[in-house]
Design a protein around this motif. Structure first.
Motif, PDB file in Angstrom:
ATOM      1  N   ARG A   1     -15.879  13.761  -5.595  1.00  0.00           N
ATOM      2  CA  ARG A   1     -16.645  12.584  -5.161  1.00  0.00           C
ATOM      3  C   ARG A   1     -15.932  11.275  -5.501  1.00  0.00           C
ATOM      4  O   ARG A   1     -16.389  10.187  -5.123  1.00  0.00           O
ATOM      5  N   VAL A   2     -14.817  11.363  -6.214  1.00  0.00           N
ATOM      6  CA  VAL A   2     -14.157  10.133  -6.677  1.00  0.00           C
ATOM      7  C   VAL A   2     -13.619   9.320  -5.495  1.00  0.00           C
ATOM      8  O   VAL A   2     -13.179   9.865  -4.484  1.00  0.00           O
ATOM      9  N   ARG A   3     -13.741   8.012  -5.642  1.00  0.00           N
ATOM     10  CA  ARG A   3     -13.106   7.106  -4.689  1.00  0.00           C
ATOM     11  C   ARG A   3     -12.057   6.310  -5.472  1.00  0.00           C
ATOM     12  O   ARG A   3     -12.230   6.062  -6.675  1.00  0.00           O
ATOM     13  N   VAL A   4     -11.011   5.922  -4.786  1.00  0.00           N
ATOM     14  CA  VAL A   4      -9.890   5.274  -5.475  1.00  0.00           C
ATOM     15  C   VAL A   4      -9.620   3.906  -4.863  1.00  0.00           C
ATOM     16  O   VAL A   4      -9.635   3.748  -3.639  1.00  0.00           O
ATOM     17  N   LEU A   5      -9.411   2.945  -5.748  1.00  0.00           N
ATOM     18  CA  LEU A   5      -9.052   1.604  -5.304  1.00  0.00           C
ATOM     19  C   LEU A   5      -7.656   1.303  -5.847  1.00  0.00           C
ATOM     20  O   LEU A   5      -7.440   1.332  -7.056  1.00  0.00           O
ATOM     21  N   LEU A   6      -6.725   1.035  -4.942  1.00  0.00           N
ATOM     22  CA  LEU A   6      -5.356   0.726  -5.345  1.00  0.00           C
ATOM     23  C   LEU A   6      -5.127  -0.776  -5.313  1.00  0.00           C
ATOM     24  O   LEU A   6      -5.594  -1.474  -4.406  1.00  0.00           O
TER      25      LEU A   6
ATOM     26  N   ALA B   1       1.167   1.861  -1.192  1.00  0.00           N
ATOM     27  CA  ALA B   1      -0.296   1.748  -1.179  1.00  0.00           C
ATOM     28  C   ALA B   1      -0.810   1.769   0.254  1.00  0.00           C
ATOM     29  O   ALA B   1      -1.793   2.454   0.571  1.00  0.00           O
ATOM     30  N   GLU B   2      -0.140   1.053   1.106  1.00  0.00           N
ATOM     31  CA  GLU B   2      -0.571   0.981   2.504  1.00  0.00           C
ATOM     32  C   GLU B   2      -0.485   2.358   3.162  1.00  0.00           C
ATOM     33  O   GLU B   2      -1.391   2.769   3.899  1.00  0.00           O
ATOM     34  N   SER B   3       0.596   3.054   2.883  1.00  0.00           N
ATOM     35  CA  SER B   3       0.781   4.382   3.487  1.00  0.00           C
ATOM     36  C   SER B   3      -0.362   5.309   3.090  1.00  0.00           C
ATOM     37  O   SER B   3      -0.879   6.064   3.917  1.00  0.00           O
ATOM     38  N   ILE B   4      -0.733   5.242   1.839  1.00  0.00           N
ATOM     39  CA  ILE B   4      -1.793   6.123   1.343  1.00  0.00           C
ATOM     40  C   ILE B   4      -3.147   5.741   1.923  1.00  0.00           C
ATOM     41  O   ILE B   4      -3.922   6.595   2.372  1.00  0.00           O
ATOM     42  N   VAL B   5      -3.428   4.459   1.926  1.00  0.00           N
ATOM     43  CA  VAL B   5      -4.745   3.989   2.398  1.00  0.00           C
ATOM     44  C   VAL B   5      -4.964   4.344   3.864  1.00  0.00           C
ATOM     45  O   VAL B   5      -6.081   4.643   4.285  1.00  0.00           O
ATOM     46  N   ARG B   6      -3.889   4.327   4.627  1.00  0.00           N
ATOM     47  CA  ARG B   6      -4.019   4.612   6.060  1.00  0.00           C
ATOM     48  C   ARG B   6      -4.474   6.044   6.345  1.00  0.00           C
ATOM     49  O   ARG B   6      -5.058   6.298   7.389  1.00  0.00           O
ATOM     50  N   ASP B   7      -4.189   6.965   5.438  1.00  0.00           N
ATOM     51  CA  ASP B   7      -4.613   8.335   5.760  1.00  0.00           C
ATOM     52  C   ASP B   7      -5.533   8.963   4.699  1.00  0.00           C
ATOM     53  O   ASP B   7      -5.642  10.170   4.591  1.00  0.00           O
ATOM     54  N   HIS B   8      -6.166   8.120   3.897  1.00  0.00           N
ATOM     55  CA  HIS B   8      -7.201   8.606   2.968  1.00  0.00           C
ATOM     56  C   HIS B   8      -8.436   7.727   3.136  1.00  0.00           C
ATOM     57  O   HIS B   8      -8.405   6.552   2.738  1.00  0.00           O
ATOM     58  N   ASP B   9      -9.505   8.261   3.677  1.00  0.00           N
ATOM     59  CA  ASP B   9     -10.672   7.405   3.890  1.00  0.00           C
ATOM     60  C   ASP B   9     -11.439   7.126   2.596  1.00  0.00           C
ATOM     61  O   ASP B   9     -12.351   6.304   2.578  1.00  0.00           O
ATOM     62  N   TRP B  10     -11.076   7.761   1.507  1.00  0.00           N
ATOM     63  CA  TRP B  10     -11.722   7.513   0.215  1.00  0.00           C
ATOM     64  C   TRP B  10     -10.834   6.689  -0.715  1.00  0.00           C
ATOM     65  O   TRP B  10     -11.139   6.517  -1.892  1.00  0.00           O
ATOM     66  N   VAL B  11      -9.742   6.186  -0.156  1.00  0.00           N
ATOM     67  CA  VAL B  11      -8.856   5.322  -0.941  1.00  0.00           C
ATOM     68  C   VAL B  11      -8.752   3.980  -0.224  1.00  0.00           C
ATOM     69  O   VAL B  11      -8.543   3.920   0.980  1.00  0.00           O
TER      70      VAL B  11
END
Lengths: 284, 356
Positions: free
Chosen positions: B229-234, B265-275
């Motif tokens: 359930r964790v959400r991540v903020l970078l 960070a951008e690369s990750i955020v683009r394909d993780h809807d919980w980040v």
């Protein structure tokens, strides 16, 4: 000198910085300046000369004053008095029988202290009112947008484009010493706008006149307000006509000492600031 | 004549520099367009990363949010506990600068990685943990004490990853030092505060985009494996490098390092809807603020800058924030306001004070 334009500025205390800024930017312009009060007092000396000016610049409310209607004697143009209270929402003018009272900071008083005095709060309890949660209730954090809108609209209505300078004014520090004393950078930019409006050739060489308003009282931008406006804050109140500050406790004490010399119920805040003062009164 | 349409014709104001930057006063600039999630008062928020992450941790606590401290001191007063690194982050791992460090922290906590470098000797003869050499102010008296504390620490780290509702990670650096033998990455170069640098055992590394993205991706997969359930903020730290080991100017090295982290960070955020990515980096480093958010050393972030970051963070990510509602609308609609302040006239005495 023949061919040189000759202006008279009749304005508030910014008239000196304004005249200096105009002369620095437009070397061919002759500028004489005077404040409203002294103009009234010395009107006899001015009355004969008014028609000799190529332009008289004054505030809208002073075009038709109790001495003269400028529009009948010479070309007259107006510009609003800069008034911006987002940095100093607590500052007020206190009156008694419609006369402005002078306290420890000259004309400048605190709405909080004045309201506390009128509500018979002990002076010891006043210090705690200078805090973020109270400022929130007093509406002190809400002033930026309306103050900005009012300031820029006033100048825009007068055909003066100062909006282009506004972001720079607020970029590094507060641009007002009080609600109606702008820093010299602001006065310099207003002068540019005035020269542009009147099609006077001018050059912004970046040589600014001294800031004469620094010698007047300077109201601090309280820390909690300053943080939200992105600048450094303080609780040091600069006294008028001397380079010395007093801290908040001393300011409260001196203000109470002063107010207690007057009839609590008769003391009021200037009509121009009564709406915001009422909000402080109601929140206390 | 009708104006020709183009792909930018109907885009909102935040897409245009002139409207959303040039026309906005510094303290009002808000680069967050939308937030993927908000943080509730009861959500357990864990933080880790470089020193800038400490500001977020401190402010979350001050604002009364549920800052998750998984590693708590036994019987220490608050000041002493803070000096020993308790509460600075959610566990006593100290600063985590690189994504490899973060990945290895998770792996160490879950028994998937046991670095060969076990302890460092301090100049005073006491021992330091190579992976958090500064958390124990006076070092450890014995290796056993270090091992005991490390075991407690890693247990807290496991708890933090398992129980956090939101994990805020601030990416700090790409440069680091690691073990030649097993690739274990240290937060500080050996020999800076403890241990001893040996060219045969330690090497410099400057992670590139591919490595940084891969490490972050691996970490997130592992994290989700223990906490679905964790959400991540970078965020990316706006604090420049204090030194570079690369043969180039520290300013150039900083630009490279921060660029890699921002791209990662951008690369990750683009394909993780919980980040999600929170632009504290842009708020502090952006040209709009004319350097106002750095101290005189052009490195440390000013309190005013941190306050701006936290205003935007609070507005968009904290429950009860004002979200996308413009701050100013409310104030503009105030029904009653003062009128005629400009007509207040200073008297002669006041004018005399400012005459010259």
């Amino acid at each position: 000198m023949e061919g040189r334009r000759n202006w008279l500025i009749v304005f508030n205390c910014t008239n000196i910085g304004l005249a200096n800024s105009l002369k620095l930017q437009a070397p061919d312009l002759e500028v004489e300046s005077i404040d409203f009060g002294r103009f009234r007092k010395d009107f006899a000396a001015y009355s004969r000369r008014l028609a000799t000016f190529d332009l008289i610049v004054t505030a809208p409310h002073f075009v038709r004053n109790d001495c003269v209607d400028f529009s009948e004697v010479a070309p007259v143009r107006t510009m609003p008095v800069p008034y911006f209270d987002a940095y100093h929402p607590d500052l007020c003018y206190v009156t008694l029988d419609k006369h402005i009272l002078k306290g420890p900071l000259g004309d400048y008083h605190s709405k909080i202290v004045t309201a506390a005095f009128k509500k018979r709060l002990s002076r010891a309890s006043v210090r705690a009112l200078f805090a973020a949660r109270h400022y929130e209730a007093f509406g002190y954090f809400e002033r930026w947008a309306p103050a900005r809108q009012s300031l820029l609209a006033g100048f825009s209505d007068a055909g003066l484009d100062v909006a282009r300078y506004f972001r720079t004014w607020s970029l590094r520090r507060q641009f007002m010493h009080s609600v109606n004393h702008p820093s010299i950078e602001v006065v310099y930019d207003i002068a540019s706008s005035l020269l542009a409006r009147e099609s006077v050739p001018h050059e912004r060489a970046g040589i600014l006149p001294h800031d004469n308003l620094m010698n007047g009282p300077i109201y601090p931008v309280f820390d909690e307000i300053a943080e939200r406006l992105g600048i450094a804050g303080s609780y040091l109140f600069k006294l008028p006509a001397q380079y010395r500050c007093i801290d908040l406790n001393r300011f409260i004490d001196d203000s109470y000492d002063f107010l207690e010399q007057h009839d609590r119920d008769a003391v009021d805040v200037h009509t121009a600031q009564r709406v915001s003062f009422q909000r402080v009164m109601e929140a206390l | 004549m009708t104006r020709q349409r183009n792909p930018y014709s109907d885009l909102p104001a935040p897409r245009f520099w002139r409207r959303s930057v040039s026309a906005v006063e510094r303290h009002l600039l808000d680069p967050v367009v939308s937030a993927k999630f908000t943080i509730g008062r009861d959500d357990r928020v864990a933080t880790a990363g470089s020193c800038f992450a400490q500001h977020i941790a401190r402010n979350l606590q001050a604002m009364g949010f549920n800052y998750f401290v998984a590693e708590k001191p036994d019987g220490l007063n608050a000041a002493h506990a803070r000096a020993l690194g308790y509460g600075v982050f959610s566990a006593r791992f100290g600063n985590i600068y690189t994504t490899r460090q973060l990945l290895q922290l998770f792996q160490r906590a879950h028994g998937a990685f046991a670095p060969l470098e076990d302890h460092w000797l301090r100049p005073d003869g006491r021992y330091a943990d190579p992976f958090r050499p500064n958390v124990e102010e006076n070092g450890f008296a014995t290796i056993e004490a270090l091992h005991d504390d490390r075991a407690r620490h890693l247990e807290a780290v496991r708890r933090m990853f398992r129980d956090a509702d939101v994990f805020v990670f601030t990416l700090g650096l790409t440069e680091g030092w690691r073990s030649v033998h097993d690739g274990a990455v240290f937060p500080l170069a050996p020999g800076v505060t403890a241990g001893e640098y040996e060219a045969t055992r330690h090497e410099f590394v400057n992670f590139d985009v591919a490595e940084t993205v891969a490490d972050l991706r691996s970490f997130l997969a592992l994290l989700r494996g223990v906490n679905d359930r964790v959400r991540v903020l970078l965020t990316v730290s706006p604090v420049p490098l204090i030194a570079t080991y690369e043969d180039r100017h520290v300013l150039t090295a900083t630009t490279y390092s921060k660029s890699v982290l921002r791209v990662a960070a951008e690369s990750i955020v683009r394909d993780h809807d919980w980040v999600d990515y929170f632009p504290s980096f842009e708020l502090i480093t952006g040209s709009f603020n004319a350097g106002m958010y750095y101290e005189a050393d052009a490195r440390e972030v000013t309190g005013t800058g941190v306050a701006h970051v936290m205003r935007c963070f609070s507005k968009h990510y904290l429950a009860g924030g004002t979200g996308s509602r413009p701050d100013e609308t409310h104030a503009l609609q105030s029904p009653a306001t003062d009128q005629g302040g400009g007509e207040i006239v200073c008297d002669e005495e006041a004018i005399d004070q400012v005459r010259d």
